[in-house]
Scaffold this active site. Structure first.
Site, PDB file in Angstrom:
ATOM      1  N   LYS A 114       0.841  -1.203   0.000  1.00 37.51           N
ATOM      2  CA  LYS A 114       0.000   0.000   0.000  1.00 37.51           C
ATOM      3  C   LYS A 114       0.879   1.258   0.000  1.00 37.51           C
ATOM      4  CE  LYS A 114      -3.810  -2.405   2.405  1.00 37.51           C
ATOM      5  NZ  LYS A 114      -4.610  -2.493   3.664  1.00 37.51           N
ATOM      6  N   TYR A 168     -11.970  -3.318  -3.696  1.00 42.98           N
ATOM      7  CA  TYR A 168     -12.681  -3.221  -2.409  1.00 42.98           C
ATOM      8  C   TYR A 168     -14.167  -2.986  -2.692  1.00 42.98           C
ATOM      9  CZ  TYR A 168      -8.164  -2.554   0.066  1.00 42.98           C
ATOM     10  OH  TYR A 168      -6.906  -2.695   0.605  1.00 42.98           O
ATOM     11  N   ARG A 188      -0.847 -14.800   4.264  1.00 40.54           N
ATOM     12  CA  ARG A 188      -1.570 -14.194   5.395  1.00 40.54           C
ATOM     13  C   ARG A 188      -0.720 -14.267   6.666  1.00 40.54           C
ATOM     14  NH1 ARG A 188      -5.734 -10.940   4.132  1.00 40.54           N
ATOM     15  NH2 ARG A 188      -6.848 -11.368   6.059  1.00 40.54           N
ATOM     16  N   THR A 239      -4.631  -8.068  10.726  1.00 36.90           N
ATOM     17  CA  THR A 239      -5.060  -6.817  10.088  1.00 36.90           C
ATOM     18  C   THR A 239      -4.624  -5.587  10.895  1.00 36.90           C
ATOM     19  OG1 THR A 239      -6.994  -7.968   9.221  1.00 36.90           O
ATOM     20  CG2 THR A 239      -7.100  -5.569   9.261  1.00 36.90           C
ATOM     21  N   ARG A 288       3.408  -6.681   9.230  1.00 36.08           N
ATOM     22  CA  ARG A 288       2.661  -5.635   9.938  1.00 36.08           C
ATOM     23  C   ARG A 288       3.153  -5.479  11.382  1.00 36.08           C
ATOM     24  NH1 ARG A 288      -3.194  -7.698   7.590  1.00 36.08           N
ATOM     25  NH2 ARG A 288      -3.327  -6.336   5.763  1.00 36.08           N
ATOM     26  N   ASN A 333      -1.581  -0.399   7.283  1.00 38.85           N
ATOM     27  CA  ASN A 333      -0.966  -1.685   7.644  1.00 38.85           C
ATOM     28  C   ASN A 333      -0.114  -2.259   6.517  1.00 38.85           C
ATOM     29  OD1 ASN A 333      -3.038  -2.375   5.971  1.00 38.85           O
ATOM     30  ND2 ASN A 333      -4.160  -3.615   7.443  1.00 38.85           N
ATOM     31  N   HIS A 391      -1.792  -5.325   1.420  1.00 38.83           N
ATOM     32  CA  HIS A 391      -3.033  -6.068   1.203  1.00 38.83           C
ATOM     33  C   HIS A 391      -2.617  -7.475   0.806  1.00 38.83           C
ATOM     34  CE1 HIS A 391      -6.742  -7.615  -0.431  1.00 38.83           C
ATOM     35  NE2 HIS A 391      -6.010  -8.075  -1.429  1.00 38.83           N
ATOM     36  N   GLU A 409      -9.311 -11.388  -7.388  1.00 37.47           N
ATOM     37  CA  GLU A 409      -8.467 -10.198  -7.397  1.00 37.47           C
ATOM     38  C   GLU A 409      -7.376 -10.198  -8.480  1.00 37.47           C
ATOM     39  OE1 GLU A 409      -8.758  -9.265  -2.580  1.00 37.47           O
ATOM     40  OE2 GLU A 409      -6.964 -10.165  -3.387  1.00 37.47           O
TER      41      GLU A 409
HETATM   42  P1  ADP Z   1      -7.057  -7.645   5.691  1.00 37.25           P
HETATM   43  O1  ADP Z   1      -6.358  -6.504   4.976  1.00 37.25           O
HETATM   44  O2  ADP Z   1      -6.188  -8.176   6.822  1.00 37.25           O
HETATM   45  O3  ADP Z   1      -7.541  -8.712   4.765  1.00 37.25           O
HETATM   46  P2  ADP Z   1      -9.828  -6.728   5.876  1.00 37.25           P
HETATM   47  O4  ADP Z   1     -10.038  -7.302   4.525  1.00 37.25           O
HETATM   48  O5  ADP Z   1     -10.780  -7.132   6.964  1.00 37.25           O
HETATM   49  O6  ADP Z   1      -8.343  -7.041   6.417  1.00 37.25           O
HETATM   50  O7  ADP Z   1      -9.836  -5.146   5.802  1.00 37.25           O
HETATM   51  C1  ADP Z   1      -9.291  -4.484   4.687  1.00 37.25           C
HETATM   52  C2  ADP Z   1      -8.506  -3.282   5.161  1.00 37.25           C
HETATM   53  O8  ADP Z   1      -9.403  -2.357   5.771  1.00 37.25           O
HETATM   54  C3  ADP Z   1      -7.467  -3.515   6.232  1.00 37.25           C
HETATM   55  O9  ADP Z   1      -6.250  -4.019   5.722  1.00 37.25           O
HETATM   56  C4  ADP Z   1      -7.306  -2.128   6.830  1.00 37.25           C
HETATM   57  O10 ADP Z   1      -6.415  -1.330   6.052  1.00 37.25           O
HETATM   58  C5  ADP Z   1      -8.706  -1.545   6.691  1.00 37.25           C
HETATM   59  N1  ADP Z   1      -9.485  -1.552   7.934  1.00 37.25           N
HETATM   60  C6  ADP Z   1     -10.014  -2.604   8.576  1.00 37.25           C
HETATM   61  N2  ADP Z   1     -10.695  -2.217   9.681  1.00 37.25           N
HETATM   62  C7  ADP Z   1     -10.593  -0.857   9.725  1.00 37.25           C
HETATM   63  C8  ADP Z   1     -11.054   0.160  10.615  1.00 37.25           C
HETATM   64  N3  ADP Z   1     -11.757  -0.090  11.702  1.00 37.25           N
HETATM   65  N4  ADP Z   1     -10.770   1.426  10.316  1.00 37.25           N
HETATM   66  C9  ADP Z   1     -10.045   1.738   9.242  1.00 37.25           C
HETATM   67  N5  ADP Z   1      -9.571   0.836   8.378  1.00 37.25           N
HETATM   68  C10 ADP Z   1      -9.828  -0.448   8.606  1.00 37.25           C
HETATM   69 MG    MG Z   2      -9.046  -8.636   3.303  1.00 34.40          MG
END
Ligand code: ADP
Ligand code: MG
Length: 193
Positions: free
Chosen positions: A10, A50, A120, A126, A137, A157, A160, A171
């Site tokens: 990112k 997304y 992962r 996350t 992370r 973080n 992705h 994706e």
């Molecule tokens: P991951 O990236 O671990 O697969 P998710 O798909 O659940 O996690 O979420 C996508 C992205 O959304 C996360 O990587 C993070 O950047 C963002 N995110 C998740 N929860 C929050 C939150 N409460 N506030 C802001 N951003 C969030």
């Molecule tokens: Mg995800």
């Protein structure tokens, strides 16, 4: 067993100069880099990546957020104006689209046995606050829902990664055409398998 997973470094990872270190983690574990490019993400790609209509994913983000708020005794109504997981998910989705399209990102595909699960594990939880040391992370970030949502932004973080085999299959074609994905043999393959 042979799988492919999409990883996107990112904008925070790119501007912090961490792209080399992050790619190394996947290469070192034995995953094969089969596609890679640096690009500025368009709104259209960001919205496909997304999707605002993927209900289970939106609610999942909402649930993770509420759990994190409980831990820090944060009132979701005061912070976000709602405690509905779908509405919270939608709010985060908008922040995510802005975040991923805010600067250049490095997208790549890795391939190997159990690639999705392995990626992962290497990325970590996350929420960087909760991700273990040794993960990308956990080693390079400290953000939390609390910090991010106080600033009304997405959690920074660094990476992705596809959350499941189905997510990877959805994706990868969004980011790469089949001619941009390569086949070759890694020298370790004979030793590691
Ligand atoms: P991951 O990236 O671990 O697969 P998710 O798909 O659940 O996690 O979420 C996508 C992205 O959304 C996360 O990587 C993070 O950047 C963002 N995110 C998740 N929860 C929050 C939150 N409460 N506030 C802001 N951003 C969030
Ligand atoms: Mg995800």
């Amino acid at each position: 067993m042979e799988e492919r997973s999409l990883v996107v470094i990112k904008p925070d990872g790119v501007v912090r100069g961490l792209t080399g270190k992050i790619i190394s983690r996947f290469e070192e574990v034995g995953l094969k880099l089969v596609a890679a490019k640096l690009l500025k993400v368009t709104k259209s790609l960001a919205e496909k990546h997304y999707p605002g209509d993927r209900e289970a994913w939106l609610r999942g983000m909402g649930e993770k957020t509420l759990e994190n708020y409980k831990k820090f005794k944060v009132d979701p109504i005061k912070m976000l104006g709602t405690n509905d997981t779908h509405e919270i998910g939608l709010m985060i989705q908008k922040w995510l689209v802005d975040y991923i399209s805010s600067g250049p990102v490095l997208a790549f595909v890795v391939e190997g046995p159990h690639a999705v699960e392995l990626v992962r594990k290497i990325c970590g939880n996350t929420l960087p606050l909760l991700s273990a040391p040794g993960t990308i992370r956990g080693d390079y970030a400290f953000d939390s829902s609390y910090l991010a949502n106080t600033g009304k932004r997405a959690i920074k973080n660094l990476v992705h990664s596809s959350g499941s085999i189905e997510e990877a299959q959805y994706e990868i074609p969004l980011w790469f055409s089949s001619s941009e994905i390569f086949q070759y043999e890694r020298v370790e393959e004979k030793v590691m398998r």
